[in-house]
Design a protein around this motif. Sequence first.
Motif, PDB file in Angstrom:
ATOM      1  N   MET A   1       0.824  -1.193   0.000  1.00 44.17           N
ATOM      2  CA  MET A   1       0.000   0.000   0.000  1.00 44.17           C
ATOM      3  C   MET A   1       0.867   1.256   0.000  1.00 44.17           C
ATOM      4  SD  MET A   1      -3.327   0.652  -0.040  1.00 44.17           S
ATOM      5  CE  MET A   1      -4.241  -0.624   0.831  1.00 44.17           C
ATOM      6  N   ALA A   2       1.929   1.247   0.811  1.00 45.45           N
ATOM      7  CA  ALA A   2       2.836   2.402   0.840  1.00 45.45           C
ATOM      8  C   ALA A   2       3.502   2.599  -0.514  1.00 45.45           C
ATOM      9  CB  ALA A   2       3.882   2.212   1.937  1.00 45.45           C
ATOM     10  N   THR A   3       3.933   1.479  -1.122  1.00 44.53           N
ATOM     11  CA  THR A   3       4.565   1.576  -2.438  1.00 44.53           C
ATOM     12  C   THR A   3       3.563   2.066  -3.478  1.00 44.53           C
ATOM     13  OG1 THR A   3       6.059  -0.239  -1.858  1.00 44.53           O
ATOM     14  CG2 THR A   3       5.837   0.294  -4.184  1.00 44.53           C
ATOM     15  N   ALA A   4       2.339   1.535  -3.418  1.00 50.56           N
ATOM     16  CA  ALA A   4       1.314   1.956  -4.376  1.00 50.56           C
ATOM     17  C   ALA A   4       0.995   3.441  -4.217  1.00 50.56           C
ATOM     18  CB  ALA A   4       0.047   1.119  -4.190  1.00 50.56           C
ATOM     19  N   ARG A   5       0.948   3.926  -2.973  1.00 48.43           N
ATOM     20  CA  ARG A   5       0.716   5.361  -2.769  1.00 48.43           C
ATOM     21  C   ARG A   5       1.830   6.176  -3.402  1.00 48.43           C
ATOM     22  NH1 ARG A   5      -0.319   3.859   2.952  1.00 48.43           N
ATOM     23  NH2 ARG A   5      -2.566   3.553   3.201  1.00 48.43           N
ATOM     24  N   SER A   6       3.077   5.719  -3.190  1.00 46.42           N
ATOM     25  CA  SER A   6       4.216   6.425  -3.779  1.00 46.42           C
ATOM     26  C   SER A   6       4.134   6.413  -5.301  1.00 46.42           C
ATOM     27  CB  SER A   6       5.522   5.774  -3.308  1.00 46.42           C
ATOM     28  OG  SER A   6       6.639   6.361  -3.939  1.00 46.42           O
ATOM     29  N   ASN A   7       3.792   5.251  -5.865  1.00 46.24           N
ATOM     30  CA  ASN A   7       3.669   5.163  -7.323  1.00 46.24           C
ATOM     31  C   ASN A   7       2.523   6.035  -7.829  1.00 46.24           C
ATOM     32  OD1 ASN A   7       4.604   1.623  -7.587  1.00 46.24           O
ATOM     33  ND2 ASN A   7       5.836   3.441  -7.255  1.00 46.24           N
ATOM     34  N   ALA A   8       1.411   6.051  -7.089  1.00 43.11           N
ATOM     35  CA  ALA A   8       0.277   6.890  -7.490  1.00 43.11           C
ATOM     36  C   ALA A   8       0.662   8.362  -7.481  1.00 43.11           C
ATOM     37  CB  ALA A   8      -0.918   6.641  -6.564  1.00 43.11           C
TER      38      ALA A   8
ATOM     39  N   LEU B   1     -13.648   1.853  -8.746  1.00 42.31           N
ATOM     40  CA  LEU B   1     -14.610   2.926  -8.926  1.00 42.31           C
ATOM     41  C   LEU B   1     -15.174   3.432  -7.602  1.00 42.31           C
ATOM     42  CD1 LEU B   1     -16.593   1.576 -12.015  1.00 42.31           C
ATOM     43  CD2 LEU B   1     -14.882   3.397 -11.989  1.00 42.31           C
ATOM     44  N   ASN B   2     -15.244   2.548  -6.596  1.00 43.41           N
ATOM     45  CA  ASN B   2     -15.926   2.902  -5.350  1.00 43.41           C
ATOM     46  C   ASN B   2     -15.004   3.277  -4.205  1.00 43.41           C
ATOM     47  OD1 ASN B   2     -18.519   2.383  -6.447  1.00 43.41           O
ATOM     48  ND2 ASN B   2     -18.278   0.196  -6.090  1.00 43.41           N
ATOM     49  N   LYS B   3     -13.727   2.905  -4.284  1.00 46.15           N
ATOM     50  CA  LYS B   3     -12.817   3.171  -3.170  1.00 46.15           C
ATOM     51  C   LYS B   3     -11.522   3.778  -3.684  1.00 46.15           C
ATOM     52  CE  LYS B   3     -14.484  -0.513  -0.108  1.00 46.15           C
ATOM     53  NZ  LYS B   3     -14.093  -1.650   0.750  1.00 46.15           N
ATOM     54  N   SER B   4     -10.957   4.667  -2.859  1.00 47.97           N
ATOM     55  CA  SER B   4      -9.665   5.245  -3.230  1.00 47.97           C
ATOM     56  C   SER B   4      -8.511   4.312  -2.881  1.00 47.97           C
ATOM     57  CB  SER B   4      -9.468   6.590  -2.523  1.00 47.97           C
ATOM     58  OG  SER B   4      -9.521   6.415  -1.110  1.00 47.97           O
ATOM     59  N   GLU B   5      -8.707   3.441  -1.894  1.00 47.50           N
ATOM     60  CA  GLU B   5      -7.699   2.453  -1.526  1.00 47.50           C
ATOM     61  C   GLU B   5      -8.413   1.160  -1.154  1.00 47.50           C
ATOM     62  OE1 GLU B   5      -5.144   3.782   1.576  1.00 47.50           O
ATOM     63  OE2 GLU B   5      -4.197   5.352   0.370  1.00 47.50           O
ATOM     64  N   ALA B   6      -7.800   0.024  -1.464  1.00 47.65           N
ATOM     65  CA  ALA B   6      -8.429  -1.250  -1.115  1.00 47.65           C
ATOM     66  C   ALA B   6      -7.382  -2.350  -1.112  1.00 47.65           C
ATOM     67  CB  ALA B   6      -9.546  -1.590  -2.098  1.00 47.65           C
ATOM     68  N   ALA B   7      -7.607  -3.357  -0.255  1.00 46.98           N
ATOM     69  CA  ALA B   7      -6.826  -4.595  -0.252  1.00 46.98           C
ATOM     70  C   ALA B   7      -7.819  -5.742  -0.416  1.00 46.98           C
ATOM     71  CB  ALA B   7      -6.042  -4.729   1.051  1.00 46.98           C
ATOM     72  N   PHE B   8      -7.535  -6.669  -1.314  1.00 49.17           N
ATOM     73  CA  PHE B   8      -8.522  -7.705  -1.617  1.00 49.17           C
ATOM     74  C   PHE B   8      -7.831  -8.897  -2.272  1.00 49.17           C
ATOM     75  CE2 PHE B   8      -7.977  -4.808  -5.067  1.00 49.17           C
ATOM     76  CZ  PHE B   8      -8.032  -5.562  -6.227  1.00 49.17           C
ATOM     77  N   GLU B   9      -8.536 -10.014  -2.275  1.00 49.44           N
ATOM     78  CA  GLU B   9      -8.064 -11.210  -2.962  1.00 49.44           C
ATOM     79  C   GLU B   9      -8.789 -11.331  -4.290  1.00 49.44           C
ATOM     80  OE1 GLU B   9      -7.097 -13.759   1.116  1.00 49.44           O
ATOM     81  OE2 GLU B   9      -8.242 -14.682  -0.518  1.00 49.44           O
ATOM     82  N   THR B  10      -8.052 -11.651  -5.334  1.00 48.07           N
ATOM     83  CA  THR B  10      -8.621 -11.686  -6.671  1.00 48.07           C
ATOM     84  C   THR B  10      -7.857 -12.702  -7.511  1.00 48.07           C
ATOM     85  OG1 THR B  10      -9.219 -10.301  -8.576  1.00 48.07           O
ATOM     86  CG2 THR B  10      -7.130  -9.802  -7.476  1.00 48.07           C
ATOM     87  N   GLN B  11      -8.023 -12.631  -8.824  1.00 46.37           N
ATOM     88  CA  GLN B  11      -7.295 -13.488  -9.748  1.00 46.37           C
ATOM     89  C   GLN B  11      -6.556 -12.637 -10.769  1.00 46.37           C
ATOM     90  OE1 GLN B  11     -10.069 -16.264 -11.499  1.00 46.37           O
ATOM     91  NE2 GLN B  11      -9.838 -17.723  -9.813  1.00 46.37           N
ATOM     92  N   ALA B  12      -5.346 -13.080 -11.127  1.00 47.26           N
ATOM     93  CA  ALA B  12      -4.587 -12.409 -12.168  1.00 47.26           C
ATOM     94  C   ALA B  12      -5.197 -12.720 -13.527  1.00 47.26           C
ATOM     95  CB  ALA B  12      -3.122 -12.850 -12.111  1.00 47.26           C
ATOM     96  N   PHE B  13      -4.649 -12.096 -14.574  1.00 48.07           N
ATOM     97  CA  PHE B  13      -5.168 -12.339 -15.915  1.00 48.07           C
ATOM     98  C   PHE B  13      -5.098 -13.819 -16.303  1.00 48.07           C
ATOM     99  CE2 PHE B  13      -6.203  -8.175 -16.969  1.00 48.07           C
ATOM    100  CZ  PHE B  13      -5.176  -7.295 -16.649  1.00 48.07           C
ATOM    101  N   ASP B  14      -4.070 -14.522 -15.771  1.00 54.80           N
ATOM    102  CA  ASP B  14      -3.920 -15.933 -16.122  1.00 54.80           C
ATOM    103  C   ASP B  14      -4.641 -16.858 -15.149  1.00 54.80           C
ATOM    104  OD1 ASP B  14      -0.524 -16.294 -14.773  1.00 54.80           O
ATOM    105  OD2 ASP B  14      -2.413 -15.619 -13.896  1.00 54.80           O
TER     106      ASP B  14
END
Length: 515
Positions: free
Chosen positions: A51-58, A233-246
Motif C-alpha cells: 500500500m505504501a509503495t502503491a501510494r508512492s507510485n500513485a 470505482l468505489n474506493k480510493s484504496e483497497a486490499a482484496f483477494e482476486t485473480q490475475a489475468f492468467d
Amino acid sequence: MPNAKLRYSPSIRARLMLLVLACILPATLLAVILIYYDYQSAYADFVQNAMATARSNAMGVDQEFIALEATLIGFSSTNRLSRDNLKFLDTQARKLAVRQKIFNVVMEDASGQQLFNTFAPYGSPLPREDDSQSLRFLRTHDQTFISSVFSGPVTKKWMTAVGIPSKTIDGQWVALTATLTVERFSAILQQQHYPEYWITSIVDRGGRVVARSVDIERYIGTEINPQAMKLMLNKSEAAFETQAFDGTPMLAVMVRAANSGWTVAIGIPLNQLKVDMWRKLWSLVLATVVILGVGLLFAWKIGTKIRNSMRGLIEPALALGSGKPVKFVSNGVREADEVSEALVNAWDMLQHAQYQATHDVLTGIGNRAMFHAFLERELAAADRAHGTLSVLYLDLDNFKPINDTYGHAIGDKLLIEASLRLTSQLRKSDIAARLGGDEFAIVLSGGIDETAFVAEKLSRLMSQPYLIEGNELFAEASIGTATYPECGRSIDSLLAAADKAMYRAKTMRKKARKS
C-alpha cells in the motif's frame, strides 16, 4: 452520575491483562498462534508495504500529469497565444516537446479545428474534431482533462493525453493538449526495486492497463477484472483477494491517484504467502484445536468489549468537532468513560471560549472580531448578489469628561445603556459591536436612503439624556456612514470611510456649538 459510573467501571489495563492470560496458554497453543500470526504478519506486511509503495507510485503518476499540466500552463502564459502567431507557437511547442519528451502538442479552437500540431509539418492541412471527448470536457468544465490510454490511429502506439483550456490574447477560447506515450509510466515502475513475486500495474480511469512490471506488451490496454473494477470505482484504496489475468489467485492492493484518478495495483500470488503456514500448521492443529478454541474465545470476547468501548467515543468526538452538544455516555471501561467525561467538559469550555471570543465583556454585544467576521460575510453576499450595505461608525461625545468626573462605574453603565439604545433600533439582519472605548460600529443591509434614515433615528435617540444613579448625563453620538460599494469594497476601506465621516460630523457638531 458520571463519577459513580467511573468508580465501578473496569480499567483497560485489567481487561488487557485478562487478554494476555488468555493468550499465554500451553506451549502448543502458543505455537499455533505464532504460526497463524506469522501468516497474518506476512499478509499484513505485504498489504502495508504494498500500500505504501502503491501510494508512492500513485503520487508519481500524478506528478507526471501535474508536471505536464504545469508545462502547458507555462507555455500558454509565456507565449503570445494568437492565430497571427501560429508559426512561432508551433516552433516553441516542438522545442518543448523535445525537452519534455512529449509525443506531440496540439492547439485547437472551440470548434475543434486544430491550429497547430507538432506531429504534422507546419502549414499542412489539420483536421477538425468538434465532438472529441477531450474537447467536450474542456468546453464544459473549463479545467484540465486527462484522457484514458488509447492507441494512436497513425503510430499504433499506446498513449495518453493532457489538455488545458486557455485564452488567446484577444480573448478567444483555445485548448492546449500534450500527448505522452505510456513508456513514461513504465519508467515509473522500472525505477522501483520490487520484491520477488510482486506484480505492479498502472490502470487508467476506464480500467485498462497502462503499464505493468511484467508482460507489459501482452497486457497493455487490457481491462482489469470486474471485481477490481468495482473496487477501483468505489474506493480510493483497497486490499482484496482476486485473480490475475492468467487465473492465478492473488492478494492485491490498489490506490487511486488523487489528481488523475488513475490507479496503481500491486499483487502477489497467495500461494507464496500460504506455503509455509500450511506446512507448519497441519502438524499441530489436531493436538491444539481445543485449547486454541478456548483461548481465542476469551480473547475474542475481551477484544470485542474493548473495541466497543472505544467505538462508543466516536459519536461524541464527532459531535464536538461539528459543534453539536456532547452528552456523557458510559462505555463500560473506566478510561473510555474518563475520555467521554473530558469531551463533555471540553464542549462546555469551547462554548464559553467561543462566546468570550466574539462578545464584548462589558456590554454583551459583539466585539471587533465578531464585527469583522460578520462584515466579511455580508460583503461577500453583497458582492454575489450585487447588493448594498452600510457601515455606521459612532463615537460618544463628552464620554471622557463624564468618565473622569463620575468614575468608571458610571462610565461603564453609560456604555451599557448606549449599546442597548443602539441594538433597539436594529433588525435581526443587522449587527452592532463595540470596537473599543466609546467607539461603536453597525452594519446595515440597505442603501443610502435607508442608512440615512437609521442614522437620523440613532442620532436623535443617542442625544437624549442618560439617567444613571440620579445623574442626568448627556453623551451625544457623532455618526459617520459609508456605503458599499460606493465608499469601498473591503472592510478596511469601509471602516476608514465611515471613520472619516464620523470625524467630519464631530467637527461640524463642535462648530455648531461654538456658533
